[in-house]
Design a protein around this motif. Structure first.
Motif, PDB file in Angstrom:
ATOM      1  N   ALA A 154       0.824  -1.220   0.000  1.00 20.23           N
ATOM      2  CA  ALA A 154       0.000   0.000   0.000  1.00 20.23           C
ATOM      3  C   ALA A 154       0.850   1.259   0.000  1.00 20.23           C
ATOM      4  CB  ALA A 154      -0.932  -0.012   1.210  1.00 20.23           C
ATOM      5  N   PHE A 155       2.158   1.109   0.208  1.00 21.64           N
ATOM      6  CA  PHE A 155       3.055   2.266   0.235  1.00 21.64           C
ATOM      7  C   PHE A 155       3.610   2.624  -1.143  1.00 21.64           C
ATOM      8  CE2 PHE A 155       3.139   0.892   4.636  1.00 21.64           C
ATOM      9  CZ  PHE A 155       3.164   2.088   5.337  1.00 21.64           C
ATOM     10  N   GLU A 156       3.608   1.676  -2.078  1.00 25.28           N
ATOM     11  CA  GLU A 156       4.272   1.892  -3.367  1.00 25.28           C
ATOM     12  C   GLU A 156       3.431   2.738  -4.316  1.00 25.28           C
ATOM     13  OE1 GLU A 156       7.413   1.173  -4.122  1.00 25.28           O
ATOM     14  OE2 GLU A 156       7.633   0.359  -2.093  1.00 25.28           O
ATOM     15  N   GLN A 157       4.004   3.884  -4.679  1.00 24.16           N
ATOM     16  CA  GLN A 157       3.391   4.828  -5.623  1.00 24.16           C
ATOM     17  C   GLN A 157       1.981   5.229  -5.198  1.00 24.16           C
ATOM     18  OE1 GLN A 157       3.909   3.625  -9.721  1.00 24.16           O
ATOM     19  NE2 GLN A 157       6.087   3.280  -9.444  1.00 24.16           N
ATOM     20  N   THR A 158       1.815   5.491  -3.886  1.00 23.31           N
ATOM     21  CA  THR A 158       0.543   5.980  -3.356  1.00 23.31           C
ATOM     22  C   THR A 158       0.816   7.173  -2.444  1.00 23.31           C
ATOM     23  OG1 THR A 158       0.522   4.680  -1.300  1.00 23.31           O
ATOM     24  CG2 THR A 158      -0.347   3.593  -3.283  1.00 23.31           C
ATOM     25  N   ASP A 159      -0.260   7.756  -1.943  1.00 23.01           N
ATOM     26  CA  ASP A 159      -0.154   8.864  -0.994  1.00 23.01           C
ATOM     27  C   ASP A 159      -0.265   8.392   0.456  1.00 23.01           C
ATOM     28  OD1 ASP A 159       0.015  10.697  -3.089  1.00 23.01           O
ATOM     29  OD2 ASP A 159      -2.165  10.917  -3.211  1.00 23.01           O
ATOM     30  N   LEU A 160      -0.078   7.088   0.691  1.00 25.17           N
ATOM     31  CA  LEU A 160      -0.273   6.562   2.038  1.00 25.17           C
ATOM     32  C   LEU A 160       0.645   7.230   3.063  1.00 25.17           C
ATOM     33  CD1 LEU A 160      -1.649   4.694   4.037  1.00 25.17           C
ATOM     34  CD2 LEU A 160      -0.030   2.887   3.356  1.00 25.17           C
ATOM     35  N   GLU A 161       1.918   7.365   2.753  1.00 19.80           N
ATOM     36  CA  GLU A 161       2.828   7.958   3.745  1.00 19.80           C
ATOM     37  C   GLU A 161       2.433   9.390   4.095  1.00 19.80           C
ATOM     38  OE1 GLU A 161       6.997   6.649   4.390  1.00 19.80           O
ATOM     39  OE2 GLU A 161       6.873   6.288   2.223  1.00 19.80           O
ATOM     40  N   GLN A 162       2.003  10.158   3.108  1.00 20.95           N
ATOM     41  CA  GLN A 162       1.554  11.523   3.386  1.00 20.95           C
ATOM     42  C   GLN A 162       0.308  11.515   4.262  1.00 20.95           C
ATOM     43  OE1 GLN A 162       2.563  10.188   0.502  1.00 20.95           O
ATOM     44  NE2 GLN A 162       3.220  11.732  -0.966  1.00 20.95           N
ATOM     45  N   ALA A 163      -0.618  10.590   3.971  1.00 21.50           N
ATOM     46  CA  ALA A 163      -1.844  10.498   4.769  1.00 21.50           C
ATOM     47  C   ALA A 163      -1.513  10.095   6.204  1.00 21.50           C
ATOM     48  CB  ALA A 163      -2.807   9.491   4.137  1.00 21.50           C
ATOM     49  N   LEU A 164      -0.590   9.172   6.376  1.00 21.37           N
ATOM     50  CA  LEU A 164      -0.185   8.755   7.719  1.00 21.37           C
ATOM     51  C   LEU A 164       0.492   9.904   8.460  1.00 21.37           C
ATOM     52  CD1 LEU A 164       1.143   5.173   6.889  1.00 21.37           C
ATOM     53  CD2 LEU A 164      -0.964   5.741   8.134  1.00 21.37           C
ATOM     54  N   ALA A 165       1.300  10.673   7.751  1.00 25.87           N
ATOM     55  CA  ALA A 165       1.962  11.826   8.372  1.00 25.87           C
ATOM     56  C   ALA A 165       0.933  12.859   8.825  1.00 25.87           C
ATOM     57  CB  ALA A 165       2.956  12.453   7.397  1.00 25.87           C
ATOM     58  N   GLN A 166      -0.095  13.086   8.012  1.00 23.23           N
ATOM     59  CA  GLN A 166      -1.140  14.042   8.391  1.00 23.23           C
ATOM     60  C   GLN A 166      -1.890  13.587   9.631  1.00 23.23           C
ATOM     61  OE1 GLN A 166      -3.421  14.484   4.769  1.00 23.23           O
ATOM     62  NE2 GLN A 166      -2.161  16.196   4.074  1.00 23.23           N
ATOM     63  N   CYS A 167      -2.024  12.264   9.809  1.00 28.17           N
ATOM     64  CA  CYS A 167      -2.675  11.715  11.008  1.00 28.17           C
ATOM     65  C   CYS A 167      -1.730  11.689  12.201  1.00 28.17           C
ATOM     66  CB  CYS A 167      -3.136  10.282  10.755  1.00 28.17           C
ATOM     67  SG  CYS A 167      -4.461  10.090   9.575  1.00 28.17           S
ATOM     68  N   GLY A 168      -0.443  11.859  11.950  1.00 28.59           N
ATOM     69  CA  GLY A 168       0.541  11.705  13.016  1.00 28.59           C
ATOM     70  C   GLY A 168       0.737  10.248  13.400  1.00 28.59           C
ATOM     71  N   ALA A 169       0.482   9.351  12.470  1.00 33.89           N
ATOM     72  CA  ALA A 169       0.500   7.914  12.751  1.00 33.89           C
ATOM     73  C   ALA A 169       1.901   7.410  13.069  1.00 33.89           C
ATOM     74  CB  ALA A 169      -0.058   7.148  11.564  1.00 33.89           C
ATOM     75  N   THR A 170       1.967   6.581  14.102  1.00 31.95           N
ATOM     76  CA  THR A 170       3.201   5.879  14.448  1.00 31.95           C
ATOM     77  C   THR A 170       2.973   4.382  14.581  1.00 31.95           C
ATOM     78  OG1 THR A 170       2.780   6.239  16.794  1.00 31.95           O
ATOM     79  CG2 THR A 170       4.180   7.862  15.667  1.00 31.95           C
ATOM     80  N   HIS A 171       1.713   3.967  14.705  1.00 33.52           N
ATOM     81  CA  HIS A 171       1.383   2.560  14.921  1.00 33.52           C
ATOM     82  C   HIS A 171       0.226   2.193  13.999  1.00 33.52           C
ATOM     83  CE1 HIS A 171       1.162  -0.906  17.962  1.00 33.52           C
ATOM     84  NE2 HIS A 171       0.329  -1.212  16.992  1.00 33.52           N
ATOM     85  N   LEU A 172       0.468   1.244  13.111  1.00 35.72           N
ATOM     86  CA  LEU A 172      -0.565   0.807  12.175  1.00 35.72           C
ATOM     87  C   LEU A 172      -1.181  -0.498  12.651  1.00 35.72           C
ATOM     88  CD1 LEU A 172       1.197   1.361   8.723  1.00 35.72           C
ATOM     89  CD2 LEU A 172       0.036   3.009  10.194  1.00 35.72           C
ATOM     90  N   PHE A 173      -2.499  -0.526  12.709  1.00 38.14           N
ATOM     91  CA  PHE A 173      -3.266  -1.741  12.919  1.00 38.14           C
ATOM     92  C   PHE A 173      -3.742  -2.144  11.530  1.00 38.14           C
ATOM     93  CE2 PHE A 173      -3.002   0.104  16.994  1.00 38.14           C
ATOM     94  CZ  PHE A 173      -3.195  -0.898  17.925  1.00 38.14           C
ATOM     95  N   LEU A 174      -3.445  -3.366  11.109  1.00 34.03           N
ATOM     96  CA  LEU A 174      -3.608  -3.775   9.718  1.00 34.03           C
ATOM     97  C   LEU A 174      -4.590  -4.933   9.585  1.00 34.03           C
ATOM     98  CD1 LEU A 174      -2.595  -3.597   6.734  1.00 34.03           C
ATOM     99  CD2 LEU A 174      -0.715  -5.131   7.430  1.00 34.03           C
ATOM    100  N   ALA A 175      -5.543  -4.800   8.643  1.00 32.16           N
ATOM    101  CA  ALA A 175      -6.523  -5.848   8.363  1.00 32.16           C
ATOM    102  C   ALA A 175      -6.843  -5.833   6.874  1.00 32.16           C
ATOM    103  CB  ALA A 175      -7.797  -5.620   9.176  1.00 32.16           C
TER     104      ALA A 175
END
Length: 192
Positions: A90-111
């Protein structure tokens, strides 16, 4: 408190990957897993934990097609982030990292799905980028994997193997674990 030292902060997010009609159509125990994903989403929303959605599109599942749609009863609520992807991670060629940064995310719960492709690739990518990771152990699935010559790896074995790996995998300054959807307590998980 044992948390990531690679990324500053202490903010959980729930990442739902590829729970789409075409992905789940022949997945192992799809109905049960979809119910557990719904439980995880409900618990995150109740705890005011951001829910981010990742939706796969490619030649076999083009955007807008029936297989590309979310399964019934799941999908982003108003204001929740939707990320479109074309690769396993989900990180490759997407805006996921920017979205996580905007949330201040440090811990991902994945499903989500599929355990041996997009869930595994996203889990490793998250850890490699310095996030703590909790795999929701009963809220991911896949199909059995043919190996050729009449052999295959059963979907149940793939799911169980990834759950075991995510308990024992080790990265410096990061923490990874598994937790059942019904037991998700985002604050407690971050403090253990």
């Amino acid at each position: 408190m044992d948390m990531a030292t690679v990324r500053l902060g202490h903010r959980p997010v729930l990442l739902i990957v590829d729970v789409q009609v075409g992905v789940m159509a022949e997945a192992w125990q799809a109905e049960r897993v979809i119910a557990q994903v719904k439980t995880a989403v409900a618990r995150a929303r109740a705890a005011q934990v951001p829910v981010l959605w990742v939706q796969h599109g490619d030649a076999e599942m083009p955007q807008g097609s029936v297989p590309w749609q979310w399964v019934e009863g799941l999908g982003p609520a108003a204001g929740e982030v939707l990320i479109h992807k074309a690769f396993n991670s989900a990180f490759e060629q997407t805006d996921l990292e920017q979205a996580l940064a905007q949330c201040g995310a440090t811990h991902l719960f994945l499903a989500g799905a599929s355990s041996n492709w997009c869930i595994r690739a996203t889990a490793y990518a998250a850890l490699e980028r310095g996030y703590d990771l909790t795999l929701v152990q009963d809220a991911h699935t896949t199909q059995s994997m043919p190996l050729g010559e009449g052999q295959e790896i059963a979907a149940e074995s793939i799911v169980r193997e990834l759950n075991i790996v995510m308990q024992w995998l080790s990265y410096p300054g990061r923490r990874n674990r598994v937790m059942k959807a019904e037991a998700l307590d985002f604050d407690a998980a971050l403090n253990q």
